[in-house]
Design a protein around this motif. Sequence first.
Motif, PDB file in Angstrom:
ATOM      1  N   GLU A 267       0.709  -1.231  -0.073  1.00 32.91           N
ATOM      2  CA  GLU A 267      -0.095   0.026  -0.270  1.00 32.91           C
ATOM      3  C   GLU A 267       0.704   1.285  -0.102  1.00 32.91           C
ATOM      4  O   GLU A 267       0.730   2.330  -0.871  1.00 32.91           O
ATOM      5  N   GLU A 268       1.743   1.355   0.909  1.00 38.60           N
ATOM      6  CA  GLU A 268       2.650   2.691   0.856  1.00 38.60           C
ATOM      7  C   GLU A 268       3.474   2.758  -0.259  1.00 38.60           C
ATOM      8  O   GLU A 268       3.579   3.973  -0.867  1.00 38.60           O
ATOM      9  N   ILE A 269       4.053   1.609  -0.891  1.00 38.73           N
ATOM     10  CA  ILE A 269       4.890   1.590  -2.056  1.00 38.73           C
ATOM     11  C   ILE A 269       4.176   1.917  -3.166  1.00 38.73           C
ATOM     12  O   ILE A 269       4.544   2.877  -4.052  1.00 38.73           O
ATOM     13  N   ALA A 270       2.997   1.667  -3.309  1.00 34.13           N
ATOM     14  CA  ALA A 270       1.937   1.839  -4.527  1.00 34.13           C
ATOM     15  C   ALA A 270       1.879   3.264  -4.573  1.00 34.13           C
ATOM     16  O   ALA A 270       1.643   4.122  -5.722  1.00 34.13           O
ATOM     17  N   ALA A 271       1.713   4.389  -3.312  1.00 29.65           N
ATOM     18  CA  ALA A 271       1.409   5.583  -3.314  1.00 29.65           C
ATOM     19  C   ALA A 271       2.961   6.211  -3.845  1.00 29.65           C
ATOM     20  O   ALA A 271       2.706   7.498  -4.175  1.00 29.65           O
TER      21      ALA A 271
END
Length: 521
Positions: A267-271
């Motif tokens: 989730e964090e990396i996708a942002a």
Amino acid sequence: MRTRPVAHGGTPHTRQTLSRGCAGLSVGLILALLLILGGVAVFAAWILLDVALQPYEGRIYPNVYVSGVDLGGLTAEEAALRLAEVAAQYEGAEFVLRDGERAWPVPWAEMGISLDVEGTVQRALDAGRTDSDWKTVLGILFGRYEVAPLFKVDPEAARAVLERLSPEVSIPPIDATLRLEEGRLIPVPGQRGRVLDVEATLETIVSTVAYLGPDNEVALAFRSVPPRVADARPALAEAEEMLGRSLALSAYDVLTEETFTWTLGREEIAAWLRVGPTEDGGGIRVEADPEAVRATLTELAAEMGEGRGFRLEEAVPSVIEALEAGGGSVPLYVTHPARTYTVQAGDRLTTIAAKFGMPPGLIAEANPGVDLDWLWVGQQLTIPSQDILTPYIPVPGKRIVINLAEQRMRVYENGQLLYEWPVSTGIPSSPTYRGIFQVLDKEENAYASQWDLWMPYFLAIYRVGGDVYNGIHALPILSNGQRLWEGLLGSPASYGCIILGVEEAEILYSWAEVGVLVIIE
């Protein structure tokens, strides 16, 4: 037989023809006379008009006005002076730039718009002279003739206005990207942007002001700008692979001995992900957006509280590098704010320094102009950030602890006591300061010019002030070869450094790298 005499007066038909011929001659004569009289009248009128206009040779004809100001009878120089009244009418006037519903009124002075005095005077002089018929001239002589003023633009001033406006009105293109929705990556197409076409807009402004007047609005001109990447679909596979990586971030606070940890995943990396062109421009690639990484780290730093943060200029590249390498652990440096201390009764510089574990010389540097020998209750002092003492990410698992009361050093690795040695610290007149420090530098044989001695296996641990550092080293050697303070280990003897035996100093020098914490208590 008698012959009848023949009359010679002609037949009635002949007499009628002669009568008509005389009448035609009379009409033609009359018309000729009228034309002659008309020509004489016109000539006379022209003579009279020329006589009437003679006094205005080199002057503006009478009854010629510009914006209500009478310029009749004036020379070009006089009219130029009179036009100052016209210029005054436009003080505070604004020129309007427009983009759809949005408008930007700009003062004429800022826009470089001014009355074209020379052009306006010439236009007034030309009234009734250039391309004018006699009706216009008569209208000028016996009526009121308004001449529209001319205006001009300073292109450099107008260009400066447009360049200042450009960031506000330009819209950058948006590259195609990928968005995580319910766990799935969705490609989002790119969008075209626009940039203000300064030169095209400037050309329109100059022509509008010159030919239509500055009361007319000008629409801003734009150039369309395509996105670098219009379609993100070819990058889906690469992005999915990157989302499978994870990052373990850790940060250790040397003051509170707290360790903060975060695990960042899909989730964090996708942002962070953005799609960009490859270096050769022949394809597209997935990369982490530094600003998005910065935003995430700023949020994490806020969780630590107490004004602490990360050195983002080094943390962001470190995180991106780890992500591109496949994920893993990333240590982060914890920053601390400077502090403000209010002087209490009985405080001295040395006691304040001991309270904060900060060398007095560094406190003095942070308070220029303050006489620290004469402190008063309620006075506020700046205490530098802890970061100037411990500028490196601490080496994990290693620590040196020096106890001033015991005059002993203990060396720990992974929580276990590795070495314990007697030391000699600073004498009362040149003490060793308490605090949390760090190995800042290493020099196998450092020279102290202040005392003319050599310091074998020198580990710099804190700056006293200026360019002077205290550190840990072996028994020093004078320039004549004499070794100082032999037999004094275990009691204060130095000028502020921590002294070890030669063998012990060599062992510590080999074991301790830059960044190892040094606690003096």
